[in-house]
Motif scaffolding. Structure first.
Motif, PDB file in Angstrom:
ATOM      1  N   ALA A  93      -1.083  13.696  18.631  1.00 25.59           N
ATOM      2  CA  ALA A  93      -2.424  14.275  18.629  1.00 25.59           C
ATOM      3  C   ALA A  93      -3.149  13.888  17.350  1.00 25.59           C
ATOM      4  CB  ALA A  93      -2.326  15.785  18.749  1.00 25.59           C
ATOM      5  N   LYS A  94      -4.457  13.686  17.466  1.00 22.66           N
ATOM      6  CA  LYS A  94      -5.295  13.343  16.318  1.00 22.66           C
ATOM      7  C   LYS A  94      -6.503  14.257  16.280  1.00 22.66           C
ATOM      8  CE  LYS A  94      -4.239   8.419  16.287  1.00 22.66           C
ATOM      9  NZ  LYS A  94      -4.799   7.071  16.311  1.00 22.66           N
ATOM     10  N   CYS A  95      -7.009  14.507  15.075  1.00 21.92           N
ATOM     11  CA  CYS A  95      -8.227  15.291  14.920  1.00 21.92           C
ATOM     12  C   CYS A  95      -9.367  14.542  15.613  1.00 21.92           C
ATOM     13  CB  CYS A  95      -8.544  15.477  13.435  1.00 21.92           C
ATOM     14  SG  CYS A  95     -10.094  16.360  13.130  1.00 21.92           S
ATOM     15  N   SER A  96     -10.127  15.258  16.402  1.00 19.70           N
ATOM     16  CA  SER A  96     -11.233  14.638  17.137  1.00 19.70           C
ATOM     17  C   SER A  96     -12.398  14.255  16.222  1.00 19.70           C
ATOM     18  CB  SER A  96     -11.730  15.598  18.219  1.00 19.70           C
ATOM     19  OG  SER A  96     -10.681  15.906  19.110  1.00 19.70           O
ATOM     20  N   PHE A  97     -12.391  14.751  14.991  1.00 20.23           N
ATOM     21  CA  PHE A  97     -13.478  14.457  14.065  1.00 20.23           C
ATOM     22  C   PHE A  97     -13.128  13.334  13.091  1.00 20.23           C
ATOM     23  CE2 PHE A  97     -14.130  18.658  15.670  1.00 20.23           C
ATOM     24  CZ  PHE A  97     -15.497  18.759  15.829  1.00 20.23           C
ATOM     25  N   CYS A  98     -11.972  13.435  12.415  1.00 14.19           N
ATOM     26  CA  CYS A  98     -11.611  12.430  11.404  1.00 14.19           C
ATOM     27  C   CYS A  98     -10.505  11.481  11.871  1.00 14.19           C
ATOM     28  CB  CYS A  98     -11.182  13.117  10.109  1.00 14.19           C
ATOM     29  SG  CYS A  98      -9.618  14.028  10.236  1.00 14.19           S
ATOM     30  N   HIS A  99      -9.893  11.775  13.013  1.00 16.21           N
ATOM     31  CA  HIS A  99      -8.853  10.953  13.632  1.00 16.21           C
ATOM     32  C   HIS A  99      -7.537  10.901  12.854  1.00 16.21           C
ATOM     33  CE1 HIS A  99     -11.784   9.758  16.590  1.00 16.21           C
ATOM     34  NE2 HIS A  99     -12.618   9.505  15.611  1.00 16.21           N
ATOM     35  N   LYS A 100      -7.314  11.860  11.942  1.00 11.57           N
ATOM     36  CA  LYS A 100      -6.033  11.935  11.246  1.00 11.57           C
ATOM     37  C   LYS A 100      -5.006  12.557  12.192  1.00 11.57           C
ATOM     38  CE  LYS A 100      -7.885  12.240   6.590  1.00 11.57           C
ATOM     39  NZ  LYS A 100      -8.009  13.083   5.385  1.00 11.57           N
ATOM     40  N   THR A 101      -3.757  12.144  12.033  1.00 10.66           N
ATOM     41  CA  THR A 101      -2.678  12.660  12.884  1.00 10.66           C
ATOM     42  C   THR A 101      -2.078  13.924  12.271  1.00 10.66           C
ATOM     43  OG1 THR A 101      -0.961  11.410  11.746  1.00 10.66           O
ATOM     44  CG2 THR A 101      -2.087  10.315  13.595  1.00 10.66           C
ATOM     45  N   THR A 102      -1.183  14.538  13.028  1.00 13.16           N
ATOM     46  CA  THR A 102      -0.511  15.744  12.536  1.00 13.16           C
ATOM     47  C   THR A 102       0.284  15.465  11.268  1.00 13.16           C
ATOM     48  OG1 THR A 102       1.328  15.285  14.028  1.00 13.16           O
ATOM     49  CG2 THR A 102      -0.306  16.846  14.796  1.00 13.16           C
ATOM     50  N   ALA A 103       0.745  14.248  11.092  1.00 18.28           N
ATOM     51  CA  ALA A 103       1.500  13.885   9.899  1.00 18.28           C
ATOM     52  C   ALA A 103       0.611  13.777   8.658  1.00 18.28           C
ATOM     53  CB  ALA A 103       2.225  12.561  10.126  1.00 18.28           C
ATOM     54  N   GLU A 104      -0.691  13.617   8.863  1.00 18.04           N
ATOM     55  CA  GLU A 104      -1.609  13.415   7.747  1.00 18.04           C
ATOM     56  C   GLU A 104      -2.322  14.682   7.288  1.00 18.04           C
ATOM     57  OE1 GLU A 104      -3.396   9.071   8.301  1.00 18.04           O
ATOM     58  OE2 GLU A 104      -3.591  10.302  10.116  1.00 18.04           O
ATOM     59  N   VAL A 105      -2.201  15.761   8.051  1.00 15.56           N
ATOM     60  CA  VAL A 105      -2.887  17.013   7.713  1.00 15.56           C
ATOM     61  C   VAL A 105      -1.895  18.173   7.750  1.00 15.56           C
ATOM     62  CG1 VAL A 105      -5.133  16.224   8.552  1.00 15.56           C
ATOM     63  CG2 VAL A 105      -3.594  17.416  10.111  1.00 15.56           C
ATOM     64  N   LYS A 106      -2.316  19.316   7.188  1.00 10.19           N
ATOM     65  CA  LYS A 106      -1.439  20.494   7.198  1.00 10.19           C
ATOM     66  C   LYS A 106      -1.394  21.151   8.564  1.00 10.19           C
ATOM     67  CE  LYS A 106      -2.050  21.666   2.357  1.00 10.19           C
ATOM     68  NZ  LYS A 106      -2.582  22.659   1.414  1.00 10.19           N
ATOM     69  N   VAL A 107      -2.574  21.294   9.192  1.00  2.00           N
ATOM     70  CA  VAL A 107      -2.671  21.997  10.473  1.00  2.00           C
ATOM     71  C   VAL A 107      -3.601  21.224  11.400  1.00  2.00           C
ATOM     72  CG1 VAL A 107      -3.386  24.138  11.602  1.00  2.00           C
ATOM     73  CG2 VAL A 107      -2.343  24.238   9.355  1.00  2.00           C
ATOM     74  N   LEU A 108      -3.206  21.116  12.647  1.00  2.00           N
ATOM     75  CA  LEU A 108      -4.051  20.514  13.669  1.00  2.00           C
ATOM     76  C   LEU A 108      -4.129  21.519  14.817  1.00  2.00           C
ATOM     77  CD1 LEU A 108      -5.609  17.900  14.319  1.00  2.00           C
ATOM     78  CD2 LEU A 108      -3.604  17.153  15.566  1.00  2.00           C
ATOM     79  N   ILE A 109      -5.315  22.030  15.058  1.00  2.00           N
ATOM     80  CA  ILE A 109      -5.515  23.072  16.063  1.00  2.00           C
ATOM     81  C   ILE A 109      -6.049  22.440  17.337  1.00  2.00           C
ATOM     82  CG2 ILE A 109      -6.751  25.197  16.619  1.00  2.00           C
ATOM     83  CD1 ILE A 109      -6.904  25.701  13.577  1.00  2.00           C
ATOM     84  N   SER A 110      -5.414  22.759  18.450  1.00  2.00           N
ATOM     85  CA  SER A 110      -5.867  22.200  19.724  1.00  2.00           C
ATOM     86  C   SER A 110      -6.905  23.111  20.350  1.00  2.00           C
ATOM     87  CB  SER A 110      -4.685  22.005  20.675  1.00  2.00           C
ATOM     88  OG  SER A 110      -4.112  23.240  21.011  1.00  2.00           O
ATOM     89  N   GLY A 111      -7.864  22.488  20.986  1.00  2.00           N
ATOM     90  CA  GLY A 111      -8.898  23.210  21.707  1.00  2.00           C
ATOM     91  C   GLY A 111      -8.814  22.857  23.177  1.00  2.00           C
ATOM     92  N   PRO A 112      -9.868  23.137  23.909  1.00  2.00           N
ATOM     93  CA  PRO A 112      -9.854  22.830  25.333  1.00  2.00           C
ATOM     94  C   PRO A 112      -9.928  21.327  25.603  1.00  2.00           C
ATOM     95  CG  PRO A 112     -12.006  23.625  24.672  1.00  2.00           C
ATOM     96  CD  PRO A 112     -11.109  23.766  23.476  1.00  2.00           C
ATOM     97  N   SER A 113      -9.313  20.899  26.660  1.00  2.06           N
ATOM     98  CA  SER A 113      -9.409  19.518  27.167  1.00  2.06           C
ATOM     99  C   SER A 113      -9.011  18.454  26.153  1.00  2.06           C
ATOM    100  CB  SER A 113     -10.830  19.245  27.660  1.00  2.06           C
ATOM    101  OG  SER A 113     -11.198  20.174  28.643  1.00  2.06           O
ATOM    102  N   GLY A 114      -7.952  18.692  25.398  1.00  2.30           N
ATOM    103  CA  GLY A 114      -7.444  17.669  24.493  1.00  2.30           C
ATOM    104  C   GLY A 114      -8.262  17.439  23.244  1.00  2.30           C
ATOM    105  N   VAL A 115      -9.059  18.412  22.846  1.00  2.00           N
ATOM    106  CA  VAL A 115      -9.845  18.318  21.623  1.00  2.00           C
ATOM    107  C   VAL A 115      -9.053  18.976  20.500  1.00  2.00           C
ATOM    108  CG1 VAL A 115     -12.005  19.007  20.506  1.00  2.00           C
ATOM    109  CG2 VAL A 115     -11.997  18.358  22.906  1.00  2.00           C
ATOM    110  N   TYR A 116      -9.028  18.344  19.325  1.00  4.61           N
ATOM    111  CA  TYR A 116      -8.294  18.870  18.177  1.00  4.61           C
ATOM    112  C   TYR A 116      -9.194  18.876  16.946  1.00  4.61           C
ATOM    113  CZ  TYR A 116      -4.231  17.831  21.060  1.00  4.61           C
ATOM    114  OH  TYR A 116      -3.320  17.779  22.081  1.00  4.61           O
ATOM    115  N   ILE A 117      -8.910  19.811  16.007  1.00  6.40           N
ATOM    116  CA  ILE A 117      -9.587  19.818  14.720  1.00  6.40           C
ATOM    117  C   ILE A 117      -8.559  20.155  13.650  1.00  6.40           C
ATOM    118  CG2 ILE A 117     -10.357  22.225  14.906  1.00  6.40           C
ATOM    119  CD1 ILE A 117     -12.946  21.231  13.384  1.00  6.40           C
ATOM    120  N   CYS A 118      -8.618  19.443  12.527  1.00  6.01           N
ATOM    121  CA  CYS A 118      -7.650  19.649  11.451  1.00  6.01           C
ATOM    122  C   CYS A 118      -8.208  20.605  10.404  1.00  6.01           C
ATOM    123  CB  CYS A 118      -7.284  18.311  10.805  1.00  6.01           C
ATOM    124  SG  CYS A 118      -8.585  17.586   9.788  1.00  6.01           S
ATOM    125  N   ASN A 119      -7.318  21.078   9.543  1.00  2.00           N
ATOM    126  CA  ASN A 119      -7.704  22.012   8.487  1.00  2.00           C
ATOM    127  C   ASN A 119      -8.729  21.395   7.533  1.00  2.00           C
ATOM    128  OD1 ASN A 119      -5.130  20.520   7.707  1.00  2.00           O
ATOM    129  ND2 ASN A 119      -5.777  21.321   5.727  1.00  2.00           N
TER     130      ASN A 119
END
Length: 71
Positions: free
Chosen positions: A28-54
């Protein structure tokens, strides 16, 4: 249930879902900055495969604070 508690419960559910999805197949990648879970502390999933990182949430909070100061 209070709003803050509902948000925390949603966060916990999303965090578990994201971890499970990552271990299955795609990363999974942040839908805004495209960083992966390995690159950020927290990645929160939203509806329909949308994610946002901390980090993006921090930027959003700064924008909201600045906007509130202008009013």
């Amino acid at each position: 249930m209070r709003k803050a508690t509902m948000i925390i419960d949603q966060y916990i559910k999303c965090s578990k879902t994201t971890a499970e999805e990552d271990s299955k197949s795609s990363i999974a990648k942040c839908s805004f900055c495209h960083k992966t879970t390995a690159e950020v502390k927290v990645l929160i999933s939203g509806p329909s495969g949308v994610y946002i990182c901390n980090e993006c949430i921090d930027i959003c909070n700064d924008i909201i604070k600045e906007d509130n100061h202008r009013r």
